[in-house]
Design an enzyme around this catalytic site. Structure first.
Site, PDB file in Angstrom:
ATOM      1  N   GLU A   1     -97.235 -30.969 -17.841  1.00 21.25           N
ATOM      2  CA  GLU A   1     -96.819 -30.951 -16.442  1.00 21.25           C
ATOM      3  C   GLU A   1     -96.148 -32.248 -15.999  1.00 21.25           C
ATOM      4  OE1 GLU A   1     -98.998 -30.453 -12.101  1.00 21.25           O
ATOM      5  OE2 GLU A   1    -100.128 -30.351 -13.963  1.00 21.25           O
ATOM      6  N   ASP A   2     -96.689 -33.382 -16.454  1.00 20.32           N
ATOM      7  CA  ASP A   2     -96.281 -34.673 -15.881  1.00 20.32           C
ATOM      8  C   ASP A   2     -95.483 -35.578 -16.814  1.00 20.32           C
ATOM      9  OD1 ASP A   2     -97.555 -33.960 -13.568  1.00 20.32           O
ATOM     10  OD2 ASP A   2     -99.412 -35.029 -14.008  1.00 20.32           O
TER      11      ASP A   2
END
Length: 610
Positions: A96-97
Protein backbone atom coordinates in the site's frame (compact mmCIF):
# COMPACT_ATOMS: atom_id res chain seq x y z
CA UNK A 1 14.11 2.14 26.73
CA UNK A 2 11.68 4.73 25.35
CA UNK A 3 12.05 6.63 22.10
CA UNK A 4 12.86 9.80 24.07
CA UNK A 5 15.81 8.03 25.72
CA UNK A 6 17.65 8.06 22.38
CA UNK A 7 17.16 11.77 21.63
CA UNK A 8 20.89 12.61 21.95
CA UNK A 9 21.83 10.11 19.22
CA UNK A 10 21.81 10.81 15.48
CA UNK A 11 18.32 10.29 13.99
CA UNK A 12 19.28 7.35 11.77
CA UNK A 13 21.02 5.53 14.62
CA UNK A 14 18.20 6.40 17.00
CA UNK A 15 15.61 4.93 14.64
CA UNK A 16 17.62 1.76 14.18
CA UNK A 17 18.14 1.23 17.91
CA UNK A 18 14.54 1.85 18.93
CA UNK A 19 13.10 -0.39 16.20
CA UNK A 20 15.69 -3.12 16.87
CA UNK A 21 14.80 -3.06 20.56
CA UNK A 22 11.07 -3.31 19.80
CA UNK A 23 11.70 -6.12 17.31
CA UNK A 24 13.83 -8.08 19.80
CA UNK A 25 10.97 -7.91 22.32
CA UNK A 26 8.65 -9.24 19.60
CA UNK A 27 11.08 -12.03 18.77
CA UNK A 28 11.39 -13.00 22.43
CA UNK A 29 7.60 -13.17 22.75
CA UNK A 30 7.52 -15.51 19.74
CA UNK A 31 10.32 -17.71 21.14
CA UNK A 32 8.40 -17.99 24.43
CA UNK A 33 5.24 -19.12 22.59
CA UNK A 34 4.25 -22.69 21.74
CA UNK A 35 4.90 -22.30 18.02
CA UNK A 36 7.61 -23.95 15.95
CA UNK A 37 10.77 -21.88 15.81
CA UNK A 38 10.96 -20.06 12.46
CA UNK A 39 13.06 -17.14 13.62
CA UNK A 40 14.92 -16.68 10.33
CA UNK A 41 11.87 -15.83 8.20
CA UNK A 42 10.62 -13.36 10.84
CA UNK A 43 14.02 -11.65 10.91
CA UNK A 44 14.00 -11.54 7.11
CA UNK A 45 10.52 -9.92 7.11
CA UNK A 46 11.73 -7.33 9.62
CA UNK A 47 14.75 -6.42 7.51
CA UNK A 48 12.61 -6.24 4.36
CA UNK A 49 10.00 -3.98 6.00
CA UNK A 50 12.62 -1.78 7.69
CA UNK A 51 14.27 -1.09 4.35
CA UNK A 52 10.92 -0.38 2.66
CA UNK A 53 9.82 2.07 5.40
CA UNK A 54 13.25 3.62 5.97
CA UNK A 55 12.99 7.32 6.89
CA UNK A 56 9.19 7.25 7.23
CA UNK A 57 7.77 8.58 10.51
CA UNK A 58 4.47 8.69 12.32
CA UNK A 59 2.93 12.02 13.39
CA UNK A 60 4.57 11.57 16.82
CA UNK A 61 8.01 11.63 15.17
CA UNK A 62 8.60 7.95 15.90
CA UNK A 63 9.77 5.63 13.11
CA UNK A 64 6.79 4.23 11.20
CA UNK A 65 8.25 0.74 11.56
CA UNK A 66 7.19 0.71 15.21
CA UNK A 67 3.57 0.30 14.06
CA UNK A 68 4.07 -2.99 12.11
CA UNK A 69 6.17 -4.31 15.00
CA UNK A 70 3.41 -3.43 17.49
CA UNK A 71 0.83 -5.16 15.29
CA UNK A 72 3.04 -8.26 15.09
CA UNK A 73 3.41 -8.19 18.88
CA UNK A 74 -0.39 -8.25 19.27
CA UNK A 75 -0.55 -11.10 16.75
CA UNK A 76 1.77 -13.33 18.76
CA UNK A 77 1.11 -12.23 22.36
CA UNK A 78 -2.64 -11.57 22.30
CA UNK A 79 -3.87 -13.74 19.44
CA UNK A 80 -1.38 -16.59 19.79
CA UNK A 81 -0.60 -16.79 16.07
CA UNK A 82 2.68 -17.97 14.55
CA UNK A 83 5.42 -16.98 12.12
CA UNK A 84 3.26 -16.67 8.97
CA UNK A 85 0.93 -14.17 10.63
CA UNK A 86 3.84 -12.31 12.25
CA UNK A 87 5.47 -11.87 8.84
CA UNK A 88 2.17 -10.66 7.36
CA UNK A 89 1.88 -8.12 10.18
CA UNK A 90 5.42 -6.83 9.66
CA UNK A 91 4.81 -6.50 5.90
CA UNK A 92 1.17 -5.37 5.89
CA UNK A 93 1.82 -1.77 4.73
CA UNK A 94 4.39 -2.66 2.05
CA UNK A 95 2.11 -2.97 -1.01
CA UNK A 96 0.00 0.00 0.00
CA UNK A 97 2.65 2.52 1.04
CA UNK A 98 5.84 1.64 -0.84
CA UNK A 99 7.02 0.85 -4.36
CA UNK A 100 7.20 -2.88 -3.63
CA UNK A 101 4.55 -5.12 -5.20
CA UNK A 102 2.90 -8.39 -4.34
CA UNK A 103 5.31 -10.09 -6.77
CA UNK A 104 8.25 -8.75 -4.76
CA UNK A 105 6.82 -10.15 -1.53
CA UNK A 106 6.00 -13.48 -3.17
CA UNK A 107 9.52 -13.77 -4.55
CA UNK A 108 11.01 -13.18 -1.10
CA UNK A 109 8.49 -14.98 1.16
CA UNK A 110 6.32 -17.21 -0.99
CA UNK A 111 2.73 -17.09 -2.22
CA UNK A 112 1.12 -17.76 1.18
CA UNK A 113 2.53 -14.72 2.99
CA UNK A 114 2.08 -12.57 -0.12
CA UNK A 115 -1.59 -13.56 -0.23
CA UNK A 116 -2.08 -12.60 3.43
CA UNK A 117 -0.41 -9.22 2.91
CA UNK A 118 -2.46 -8.51 -0.20
CA UNK A 119 -5.63 -9.56 1.60
CA UNK A 120 -5.17 -6.90 4.26
CA UNK A 121 -6.61 -4.16 2.06
CA UNK A 122 -6.89 -0.93 3.97
CA UNK A 123 -10.33 0.67 4.13
CA UNK A 124 -8.99 4.18 3.79
CA UNK A 125 -11.02 7.27 4.55
CA UNK A 126 -13.73 5.51 6.57
CA UNK A 127 -16.71 3.51 5.33
CA UNK A 128 -19.07 6.48 5.16
CA UNK A 129 -19.31 9.49 2.87
CA UNK A 130 -18.71 10.05 -0.82
CA UNK A 131 -16.18 7.21 -1.12
CA UNK A 132 -18.43 4.62 0.44
CA UNK A 133 -18.56 2.44 -2.69
CA UNK A 134 -14.76 2.22 -2.78
CA UNK A 135 -14.54 1.31 0.89
CA UNK A 136 -17.32 -1.25 0.54
CA UNK A 137 -15.43 -2.87 -2.33
CA UNK A 138 -12.26 -2.94 -0.21
CA UNK A 139 -14.19 -4.52 2.64
CA UNK A 140 -15.62 -7.05 0.20
CA UNK A 141 -12.06 -7.96 -0.85
CA UNK A 142 -11.05 -8.29 2.80
CA UNK A 143 -13.92 -10.70 3.49
CA UNK A 144 -13.16 -12.65 0.33
CA UNK A 145 -9.55 -13.06 1.48
CA UNK A 146 -10.80 -13.98 4.95
CA UNK A 147 -12.99 -16.75 3.52
CA UNK A 148 -9.82 -18.30 2.08
CA UNK A 149 -7.59 -17.82 5.14
CA UNK A 150 -9.06 -16.61 8.43
CA UNK A 151 -5.65 -15.23 9.48
CA UNK A 152 -6.14 -12.30 7.09
CA UNK A 153 -8.85 -10.84 9.31
CA UNK A 154 -7.08 -11.82 12.53
CA UNK A 155 -4.00 -9.80 11.54
CA UNK A 156 -6.28 -7.00 10.38
CA UNK A 157 -7.88 -7.01 13.83
CA UNK A 158 -4.45 -6.60 15.40
CA UNK A 159 -3.74 -3.69 13.05
CA UNK A 160 -7.02 -1.98 13.96
CA UNK A 161 -6.44 -2.60 17.69
CA UNK A 162 -3.09 -0.83 17.58
CA UNK A 163 -4.63 2.05 15.62
CA UNK A 164 -7.30 2.44 18.29
CA UNK A 165 -4.78 2.22 21.15
CA UNK A 166 -2.78 5.02 19.53
CA UNK A 167 -5.75 6.97 18.12
CA UNK A 168 -4.71 10.24 19.78
CA UNK A 169 -1.60 10.35 17.60
CA UNK A 170 -3.73 10.58 14.43
CA UNK A 171 -5.28 13.64 12.77
CA UNK A 172 -8.63 14.69 14.30
CA UNK A 173 -10.65 13.88 11.17
CA UNK A 174 -9.00 10.48 10.91
CA UNK A 175 -9.70 9.76 14.58
CA UNK A 176 -13.46 10.13 14.08
CA UNK A 177 -13.49 7.98 10.93
CA UNK A 178 -11.49 5.19 12.55
CA UNK A 179 -13.71 5.23 15.65
CA UNK A 180 -16.91 5.06 13.56
CA UNK A 181 -15.48 2.28 11.42
CA UNK A 182 -14.33 0.30 14.47
CA UNK A 183 -17.71 0.35 16.20
CA UNK A 184 -19.70 -0.17 12.99
CA UNK A 185 -17.74 -3.07 11.48
CA UNK A 186 -14.71 -4.28 13.44
CA UNK A 187 -16.29 -4.74 16.88
CA UNK A 188 -19.16 -6.83 15.44
CA UNK A 189 -16.68 -8.77 13.32
CA UNK A 190 -14.53 -9.45 16.40
CA UNK A 191 -17.66 -10.63 18.21
CA UNK A 192 -18.57 -13.01 15.42
CA UNK A 193 -15.04 -14.44 15.32
CA UNK A 194 -15.14 -15.01 19.08
CA UNK A 195 -12.42 -12.44 19.86
CA UNK A 196 -14.04 -11.52 23.16
CA UNK A 197 -11.20 -9.47 24.63
CA UNK A 198 -10.58 -7.53 21.41
CA UNK A 199 -14.29 -6.87 20.87
CA UNK A 200 -14.62 -5.42 24.39
CA UNK A 201 -11.49 -3.33 24.00
CA UNK A 202 -12.69 -1.97 20.64
CA UNK A 203 -15.98 -0.90 22.21
CA UNK A 204 -14.36 0.65 25.28
CA UNK A 205 -11.76 2.56 23.26
CA UNK A 206 -14.42 4.00 20.96
CA UNK A 207 -16.68 4.77 23.94
CA UNK A 208 -13.82 6.54 25.72
CA UNK A 209 -13.04 8.56 22.58
CA UNK A 210 -16.64 9.52 21.73
CA UNK A 211 -18.03 9.99 25.27
CA UNK A 212 -15.06 10.72 27.55
CA UNK A 213 -17.09 12.19 30.44
CA UNK A 214 -19.57 9.30 30.60
CA UNK A 215 -16.72 6.79 30.28
CA UNK A 216 -14.86 8.43 33.17
CA UNK A 217 -17.99 8.47 35.33
CA UNK A 218 -18.72 4.77 34.82
CA UNK A 219 -15.12 3.59 35.30
CA UNK A 220 -14.96 5.78 38.43
CA UNK A 221 -18.04 4.11 39.87
CA UNK A 222 -16.65 0.66 39.08
CA UNK A 223 -13.38 1.52 40.84
CA UNK A 224 -15.13 3.01 43.90
CA UNK A 225 -17.25 -0.13 44.46
CA UNK A 226 -14.50 -2.63 43.63
CA UNK A 227 -13.35 -3.37 47.18
CA UNK A 228 -16.85 -4.10 48.49
CA UNK A 229 -17.76 -6.30 45.53
CA UNK A 230 -14.52 -8.28 45.68
CA UNK A 231 -15.01 -8.87 49.42
CA UNK A 232 -18.48 -10.30 48.74
CA UNK A 233 -17.13 -12.55 45.99
CA UNK A 234 -14.22 -13.79 48.11
CA UNK A 235 -16.60 -14.71 50.93
CA UNK A 236 -18.77 -16.54 48.41
CA UNK A 237 -15.84 -18.37 46.78
CA UNK A 238 -14.16 -19.81 49.90
CA UNK A 239 -16.41 -22.91 50.28
CA UNK A 240 -16.33 -23.47 46.50
CA UNK A 241 -12.54 -23.66 46.56
CA UNK A 242 -12.73 -26.37 49.23
CA UNK A 243 -15.12 -28.45 47.12
CA UNK A 244 -12.95 -28.07 44.02
CA UNK A 245 -9.85 -29.09 45.98
CA UNK A 246 -11.59 -32.11 47.51
CA UNK A 247 -12.75 -33.24 44.04
CA UNK A 248 -9.17 -33.06 42.73
CA UNK A 249 -9.68 -30.25 40.21
CA UNK A 250 -6.79 -28.17 38.96
CA UNK A 251 -8.40 -24.81 38.43
CA UNK A 252 -8.20 -21.04 38.41
CA UNK A 253 -10.87 -18.67 39.70
CA UNK A 254 -10.93 -15.20 38.13
CA UNK A 255 -13.16 -12.17 38.43
CA UNK A 256 -14.53 -10.71 35.21
CA UNK A 257 -15.39 -6.99 35.29
CA UNK A 258 -18.07 -5.85 32.83
CA UNK A 259 -16.73 -3.29 30.34
CA UNK A 260 -17.73 0.37 30.62
CA UNK A 261 -19.38 0.21 27.20
CA UNK A 262 -21.45 -2.85 28.20
CA UNK A 263 -22.52 -1.19 31.45
CA UNK A 264 -23.56 1.96 29.60
CA UNK A 265 -25.48 -0.06 26.99
CA UNK A 266 -27.33 -2.02 29.67
CA UNK A 267 -28.24 1.17 31.55
CA UNK A 268 -29.63 2.68 28.34
CA UNK A 269 -31.49 -0.37 27.03
CA UNK A 270 -33.05 -1.45 30.34
CA UNK A 271 -33.51 2.06 31.76
CA UNK A 272 -31.72 1.14 35.01
CA UNK A 273 -29.17 2.85 37.24
CA UNK A 274 -25.59 1.72 37.81
CA UNK A 275 -26.50 0.22 41.22
CA UNK A 276 -29.22 -1.94 39.61
CA UNK A 277 -26.78 -3.88 37.42
CA UNK A 278 -25.91 -7.10 39.26
CA UNK A 279 -23.44 -8.64 36.78
CA UNK A 280 -20.77 -5.92 36.82
CA UNK A 281 -18.56 -8.56 38.41
CA UNK A 282 -18.78 -12.20 37.34
CA UNK A 283 -16.95 -15.22 38.67
CA UNK A 284 -15.10 -17.38 36.18
CA UNK A 285 -13.96 -20.92 37.03
CA UNK A 286 -11.41 -22.30 34.55
CA UNK A 287 -10.43 -25.93 35.05
CA UNK A 288 -7.72 -28.04 33.44
CA UNK A 289 -9.08 -30.90 31.36
CA UNK A 290 -7.22 -33.70 29.59
CA UNK A 291 -10.23 -35.60 28.27
CA UNK A 292 -12.61 -33.94 25.77
CA UNK A 293 -15.31 -36.52 26.47
CA UNK A 294 -15.33 -35.55 30.17
CA UNK A 295 -15.27 -31.79 29.56
CA UNK A 296 -19.05 -31.21 29.65
CA UNK A 297 -19.57 -33.61 32.57
CA UNK A 298 -16.97 -31.74 34.61
CA UNK A 299 -18.69 -28.42 33.88
CA UNK A 300 -21.91 -29.78 35.35
CA UNK A 301 -20.05 -31.30 38.29
CA UNK A 302 -18.68 -27.84 39.16
CA UNK A 303 -22.18 -26.47 38.65
CA UNK A 304 -23.41 -28.62 41.57
CA UNK A 305 -20.76 -27.08 43.83
CA UNK A 306 -22.40 -23.69 43.33
CA UNK A 307 -26.02 -24.86 43.54
CA UNK A 308 -25.57 -26.75 46.83
CA UNK A 309 -26.70 -24.30 49.50
CA UNK A 310 -27.34 -21.40 47.10
CA UNK A 311 -30.50 -20.18 45.37
CA UNK A 312 -30.22 -20.27 41.58
CA UNK A 313 -31.78 -17.59 39.37
CA UNK A 314 -34.31 -19.60 37.30
CA UNK A 315 -33.99 -17.48 34.15
CA UNK A 316 -30.21 -17.15 34.06
CA UNK A 317 -29.00 -20.68 33.25
CA UNK A 318 -27.19 -20.82 29.88
CA UNK A 319 -25.73 -24.09 28.58
CA UNK A 320 -23.39 -23.57 25.64
CA UNK A 321 -21.31 -26.68 26.36
CA UNK A 322 -23.07 -28.97 23.89
CA UNK A 323 -24.38 -26.40 21.39
CA UNK A 324 -21.84 -23.56 21.00
CA UNK A 325 -22.66 -20.04 19.92
CA UNK A 326 -22.05 -19.28 16.25
CA UNK A 327 -18.65 -17.79 17.14
CA UNK A 328 -17.56 -21.05 18.80
CA UNK A 329 -18.11 -19.89 22.40
CA UNK A 330 -18.69 -22.74 24.87
CA UNK A 331 -19.34 -22.42 28.60
CA UNK A 332 -21.89 -23.08 31.32
CA UNK A 333 -23.39 -19.93 32.88
CA UNK A 334 -25.54 -19.65 35.99
CA UNK A 335 -26.49 -16.89 38.43
CA UNK A 336 -26.72 -17.68 42.15
CA UNK A 337 -27.59 -15.71 45.28
CA UNK A 338 -24.41 -14.74 47.13
CA UNK A 339 -23.75 -13.04 50.48
CA UNK A 340 -25.84 -9.99 51.45
CA UNK A 341 -28.53 -10.92 48.93
CA UNK A 342 -26.34 -10.11 45.90
CA UNK A 343 -26.77 -12.06 42.66
CA UNK A 344 -23.45 -13.37 41.31
CA UNK A 345 -22.99 -14.59 37.74
CA UNK A 346 -20.78 -17.68 37.39
CA UNK A 347 -19.10 -18.85 34.19
CA UNK A 348 -17.69 -22.38 34.11
CA UNK A 349 -15.14 -23.22 31.39
CA UNK A 350 -12.37 -25.67 30.65
CA UNK A 351 -8.99 -24.19 29.72
CA UNK A 352 -9.70 -24.86 26.04
CA UNK A 353 -13.13 -23.24 26.32
CA UNK A 354 -11.52 -20.19 27.93
CA UNK A 355 -8.88 -19.88 25.22
CA UNK A 356 -11.56 -20.04 22.52
CA UNK A 357 -13.72 -17.53 24.43
CA UNK A 358 -10.84 -15.05 24.58
CA UNK A 359 -9.13 -15.74 21.25
CA UNK A 360 -12.04 -17.06 19.19
CA UNK A 361 -11.00 -18.76 15.98
CA UNK A 362 -7.40 -17.67 16.57
CA UNK A 363 -7.36 -20.45 19.17
CA UNK A 364 -7.56 -23.05 16.41
CA UNK A 365 -3.85 -22.54 15.86
CA UNK A 366 -3.43 -23.64 19.48
CA UNK A 367 -5.87 -26.57 19.19
CA UNK A 368 -5.52 -27.95 15.68
CA UNK A 369 -7.04 -31.31 16.54
CA UNK A 370 -10.28 -32.34 18.14
CA UNK A 371 -12.05 -28.97 17.88
CA UNK A 372 -14.61 -30.14 15.35
CA UNK A 373 -17.66 -28.32 16.72
CA UNK A 374 -16.17 -24.85 16.50
CA UNK A 375 -14.64 -25.48 13.09
CA UNK A 376 -18.08 -26.44 11.87
CA UNK A 377 -19.49 -23.17 13.22
CA UNK A 378 -16.75 -21.22 11.44
CA UNK A 379 -17.33 -23.09 8.20
CA UNK A 380 -21.05 -22.39 8.42
CA UNK A 381 -20.50 -18.67 8.87
CA UNK A 382 -17.82 -18.57 6.18
CA UNK A 383 -20.23 -20.22 3.75
CA UNK A 384 -22.75 -17.47 4.51
CA UNK A 385 -20.13 -14.80 3.85
CA UNK A 386 -19.20 -16.48 0.55
CA UNK A 387 -22.86 -16.61 -0.38
CA UNK A 388 -23.27 -12.87 0.27
CA UNK A 389 -20.11 -12.08 -1.66
CA UNK A 390 -21.32 -14.11 -4.63
CA UNK A 391 -24.45 -11.92 -4.83
CA UNK A 392 -23.00 -8.44 -4.18
CA UNK A 393 -25.19 -5.52 -3.29
CA UNK A 394 -25.57 -2.69 -5.83
CA UNK A 395 -25.41 -0.15 -3.00
CA UNK A 396 -22.31 0.14 -0.81
CA UNK A 397 -23.99 0.91 2.50
CA UNK A 398 -26.63 -1.78 1.85
CA UNK A 399 -23.76 -4.24 1.38
CA UNK A 400 -22.13 -3.20 4.66
CA UNK A 401 -25.47 -3.35 6.49
CA UNK A 402 -26.10 -6.80 5.03
CA UNK A 403 -22.74 -8.03 6.29
CA UNK A 404 -23.34 -6.43 9.69
CA UNK A 405 -26.69 -8.26 9.99
CA UNK A 406 -24.67 -11.45 10.09
CA UNK A 407 -22.16 -10.24 12.67
CA UNK A 408 -24.02 -9.10 15.78
CA UNK A 409 -26.73 -11.60 16.53
CA UNK A 410 -27.78 -14.00 19.24
CA UNK A 411 -29.22 -17.26 17.99
CA UNK A 412 -32.35 -19.37 18.06
CA UNK A 413 -32.54 -23.05 17.19
CA UNK A 414 -35.35 -24.26 14.93
CA UNK A 415 -36.05 -27.59 13.27
CA UNK A 416 -37.20 -28.89 9.90
CA UNK A 417 -40.01 -31.51 9.75
CA UNK A 418 -37.27 -34.20 9.59
CA UNK A 419 -35.67 -32.87 12.79
CA UNK A 420 -32.65 -31.16 11.22
CA UNK A 421 -31.34 -28.32 13.42
CA UNK A 422 -31.00 -24.83 11.89
CA UNK A 423 -29.41 -21.88 13.71
CA UNK A 424 -30.83 -18.45 12.95
CA UNK A 425 -30.38 -14.99 14.45
CA UNK A 426 -32.93 -13.97 17.07
CA UNK A 427 -35.83 -12.24 15.33
CA UNK A 428 -35.70 -14.47 12.24
CA UNK A 429 -38.94 -15.13 10.38
CA UNK A 430 -40.46 -17.96 8.37
CA UNK A 431 -38.98 -16.34 5.26
CA UNK A 432 -35.50 -16.28 6.83
CA UNK A 433 -35.73 -19.99 7.57
CA UNK A 434 -36.79 -20.76 4.00
CA UNK A 435 -33.70 -18.98 2.66
CA UNK A 436 -31.50 -20.69 5.28
CA UNK A 437 -32.60 -24.09 3.97
CA UNK A 438 -32.13 -23.19 0.30
CA UNK A 439 -32.24 -20.00 -1.75
CA UNK A 440 -34.75 -21.42 -4.25
CA UNK A 441 -37.06 -22.40 -1.41
CA UNK A 442 -36.87 -18.84 -0.08
CA UNK A 443 -37.59 -17.28 -3.47
CA UNK A 444 -40.79 -19.34 -3.80
CA UNK A 445 -41.90 -19.42 -0.16
CA UNK A 446 -45.63 -19.00 0.52
CA UNK A 447 -45.97 -19.67 4.26
CA UNK A 448 -44.74 -21.83 7.12
CA UNK A 449 -46.58 -24.53 9.04
CA UNK A 450 -45.85 -24.68 12.78
CA UNK A 451 -47.75 -27.12 14.98
CA UNK A 452 -50.60 -27.63 12.46
CA UNK A 453 -51.07 -23.88 12.03
CA UNK A 454 -50.19 -21.91 8.91
CA UNK A 455 -47.98 -18.88 9.63
CA UNK A 456 -47.23 -15.95 7.30
CA UNK A 457 -43.77 -15.16 5.96
CA UNK A 458 -43.39 -12.41 8.57
CA UNK A 459 -43.99 -14.71 11.56
CA UNK A 460 -41.08 -14.44 14.02
CA UNK A 461 -39.73 -17.84 15.05
CA UNK A 462 -38.94 -19.03 18.57
CA UNK A 463 -36.29 -21.54 19.63
CA UNK A 464 -37.69 -25.06 19.39
CA UNK A 465 -40.16 -24.34 16.57
CA UNK A 466 -40.51 -27.14 14.03
CA UNK A 467 -41.34 -25.50 10.73
CA UNK A 468 -42.56 -26.91 7.44
CA UNK A 469 -41.99 -24.44 4.59
CA UNK A 470 -44.82 -24.20 2.06
CA UNK A 471 -43.69 -23.11 -1.41
CA UNK A 472 -44.95 -22.61 -4.94
CA UNK A 473 -42.97 -22.13 -8.14
CA UNK A 474 -45.32 -19.33 -9.20
CA UNK A 475 -44.64 -17.30 -6.04
CA UNK A 476 -41.78 -14.79 -6.40
CA UNK A 477 -40.42 -11.97 -4.20
CA UNK A 478 -41.71 -8.41 -4.19
CA UNK A 479 -40.09 -5.32 -2.66
CA UNK A 480 -42.31 -5.78 0.43
CA UNK A 481 -40.47 -9.04 1.22
CA UNK A 482 -37.48 -7.02 2.43
CA UNK A 483 -39.63 -5.99 5.40
CA UNK A 484 -40.49 -9.62 6.19
CA UNK A 485 -36.98 -10.94 6.84
CA UNK A 486 -33.99 -10.11 9.03
CA UNK A 487 -31.05 -12.28 7.96
CA UNK A 488 -28.29 -11.15 5.63
CA UNK A 489 -28.76 -14.07 3.25
CA UNK A 490 -32.49 -13.50 2.79
CA UNK A 491 -32.22 -9.75 2.24
CA UNK A 492 -29.28 -10.13 -0.11
CA UNK A 493 -31.00 -12.76 -2.27
CA UNK A 494 -34.24 -10.78 -2.45
CA UNK A 495 -32.42 -7.59 -3.51
CA UNK A 496 -30.49 -9.53 -6.16
CA UNK A 497 -33.71 -11.06 -7.51
CA UNK A 498 -35.50 -7.69 -7.60
CA UNK A 499 -32.57 -5.98 -9.33
CA UNK A 500 -32.30 -8.75 -11.92
CA UNK A 501 -36.01 -8.59 -12.70
CA UNK A 502 -35.97 -4.80 -12.76
CA UNK A 503 -33.19 -4.88 -15.37
CA UNK A 504 -35.11 -7.47 -17.38
CA UNK A 505 -38.23 -5.31 -17.18
CA UNK A 506 -36.31 -2.29 -18.45
CA UNK A 507 -35.08 -4.27 -21.45
CA UNK A 508 -38.64 -5.43 -22.25
CA UNK A 509 -39.89 -1.87 -21.99
CA UNK A 510 -37.32 -0.68 -24.52
CA UNK A 511 -38.48 -3.30 -27.01
CA UNK A 512 -42.08 -2.25 -26.52
CA UNK A 513 -41.31 1.42 -27.16
CA UNK A 514 -39.81 0.45 -30.51
CA UNK A 515 -43.11 -1.14 -31.65
CA UNK A 516 -45.97 0.66 -33.38
CA UNK A 517 -48.55 2.56 -31.30
CA UNK A 518 -51.12 -0.08 -32.17
CA UNK A 519 -48.96 -2.92 -30.83
CA UNK A 520 -48.12 -0.96 -27.73
CA UNK A 521 -51.81 -0.35 -27.11
CA UNK A 522 -52.74 -3.99 -27.65
CA UNK A 523 -49.89 -5.18 -25.39
CA UNK A 524 -51.56 -3.59 -22.38
CA UNK A 525 -55.33 -3.93 -22.75
CA UNK A 526 -57.42 -2.43 -19.96
CA UNK A 527 -57.84 -4.99 -17.17
CA UNK A 528 -61.26 -5.99 -15.92
CA UNK A 529 -61.81 -5.72 -12.13
CA UNK A 530 -60.55 -8.77 -10.19
CA UNK A 531 -63.18 -11.05 -8.69
CA UNK A 532 -62.51 -12.77 -5.39
CA UNK A 533 -63.55 -16.31 -4.56
CA UNK A 534 -63.45 -18.15 -1.25
CA UNK A 535 -62.59 -21.85 -1.42
CA UNK A 536 -63.20 -23.96 1.71
CA UNK A 537 -61.34 -27.28 1.91
CA UNK A 538 -61.70 -30.07 4.46
CA UNK A 539 -59.75 -33.29 4.70
CA UNK A 540 -57.37 -35.56 6.60
CA UNK A 541 -54.26 -33.73 7.88
CA UNK A 542 -51.64 -35.88 6.18
CA UNK A 543 -48.03 -34.82 5.60
CA UNK A 544 -47.65 -32.50 2.60
CA UNK A 545 -51.33 -31.72 2.15
CA UNK A 546 -50.86 -27.96 2.53
CA UNK A 547 -48.03 -27.93 0.01
CA UNK A 548 -50.28 -29.73 -2.48
CA UNK A 549 -53.15 -27.27 -1.89
CA UNK A 550 -50.88 -24.24 -2.35
CA UNK A 551 -49.27 -25.75 -5.48
CA UNK A 552 -52.67 -26.17 -7.14
CA UNK A 553 -53.93 -22.75 -6.02
CA UNK A 554 -50.91 -20.93 -7.45
CA UNK A 555 -50.29 -22.98 -10.58
CA UNK A 556 -52.13 -20.65 -12.97
CA UNK A 557 -50.86 -17.17 -13.79
CA UNK A 558 -54.40 -15.80 -14.04
CA UNK A 559 -55.20 -16.69 -10.39
CA UNK A 560 -53.61 -15.04 -7.36
CA UNK A 561 -53.63 -16.47 -3.84
CA UNK A 562 -54.66 -13.51 -1.64
CA UNK A 563 -54.99 -15.17 1.77
CA UNK A 564 -54.97 -18.57 3.44
CA UNK A 565 -56.00 -19.73 6.91
CA UNK A 566 -55.63 -23.21 8.36
CA UNK A 567 -57.08 -24.87 11.46
CA UNK A 568 -56.53 -28.46 12.53
CA UNK A 569 -58.68 -30.43 14.95
CA UNK A 570 -58.49 -34.17 15.66
CA UNK A 571 -56.36 -34.77 12.52
CA UNK A 572 -58.91 -32.97 10.31
CA UNK A 573 -57.61 -29.91 8.43
CA UNK A 574 -59.92 -26.99 7.63
CA UNK A 575 -58.38 -24.63 5.06
CA UNK A 576 -59.87 -21.42 3.68
CA UNK A 577 -58.35 -19.83 0.56
CA UNK A 578 -59.11 -16.40 -0.88
CA UNK A 579 -58.35 -16.38 -4.61
CA UNK A 580 -58.52 -13.43 -7.01
CA UNK A 581 -58.72 -13.53 -10.81
CA UNK A 582 -59.37 -11.13 -13.69
CA UNK A 583 -60.43 -14.09 -15.84
CA UNK A 584 -63.69 -16.03 -15.85
CA UNK A 585 -64.63 -18.42 -13.05
CA UNK A 586 -63.55 -21.40 -15.17
CA UNK A 587 -59.98 -21.25 -13.76
CA UNK A 588 -61.35 -21.32 -10.19
CA UNK A 589 -63.59 -24.30 -11.01
CA UNK A 590 -60.59 -26.21 -12.41
CA UNK A 591 -58.62 -25.48 -9.23
CA UNK A 592 -61.47 -26.82 -7.09
CA UNK A 593 -61.74 -29.90 -9.32
CA UNK A 594 -58.01 -30.67 -8.96
CA UNK A 595 -58.17 -30.23 -5.19
CA UNK A 596 -61.04 -32.71 -4.88
CA UNK A 597 -58.74 -35.33 -6.45
CA UNK A 598 -56.06 -34.93 -3.74
CA UNK A 599 -55.62 -37.87 -1.35
CA UNK A 600 -57.42 -37.22 1.93
CA UNK A 601 -59.60 -34.32 0.73
CA UNK A 602 -63.25 -34.92 1.62
CA UNK A 603 -64.91 -31.65 0.62
CA UNK A 604 -64.14 -28.53 -1.50
CA UNK A 605 -66.65 -25.66 -1.61
CA UNK A 606 -66.40 -22.49 -3.77
CA UNK A 607 -68.09 -19.24 -2.70
CA UNK A 608 -67.93 -16.28 -5.15
CA UNK A 609 -67.47 -12.96 -3.33
CA UNK A 610 -67.23 -9.97 -5.68
Amino acid sequence: MTYESYMNIKPEERDRRVTDEAFNELLQAYINSNHRRKVEIIQKAYRFASKAHEGVRRRTGEPFMLHPIAVARIVVSELGLGSTSICAALLHHIIEDTDYTRDDIEAAFGAHIASLVEGMTKISGGIFGDKASIQAENFRKLLLSMSTDIRVILVKMADRLHNMRSITTLRADKQHKIAEETLYVYAPLAHRLGLGKIKSEFEDLVFKFQHPAVYAAITGRVASTEADRLAIIEKFVAPIRRKLDEAGFKYQIKTRIKSAYSIYNKMQKKGVLFDDIFDIYALRVIFENDDDEMERIRCWQIYTFFTDGHSVHPDRLRDWTSTPKANGYRALHLTVMGPEGKWIEVQIRSRKMDDIAELGYAAHWMYKTGEQSSVTELDTWMNTIKDILSHPEPDAIDFLDTIKLNLYSTEIFVFTPKGDLIKLPTGSTVLDMAFAIHSDLGLHCVAGKIGHRLMPLSHVLDSGDQVEIISSQTRVPTAEWLELCNTAKAQNRIRTFLKHNQDAGTDSGSELIGDSPEKAHNANPPARPARRHTVIIEGFDRKGILSSIVAIATRRDVVRLVAMTVDTEADIVHCTLTLATHATTQAIRRICSEMRKLDGISEVTRIPES
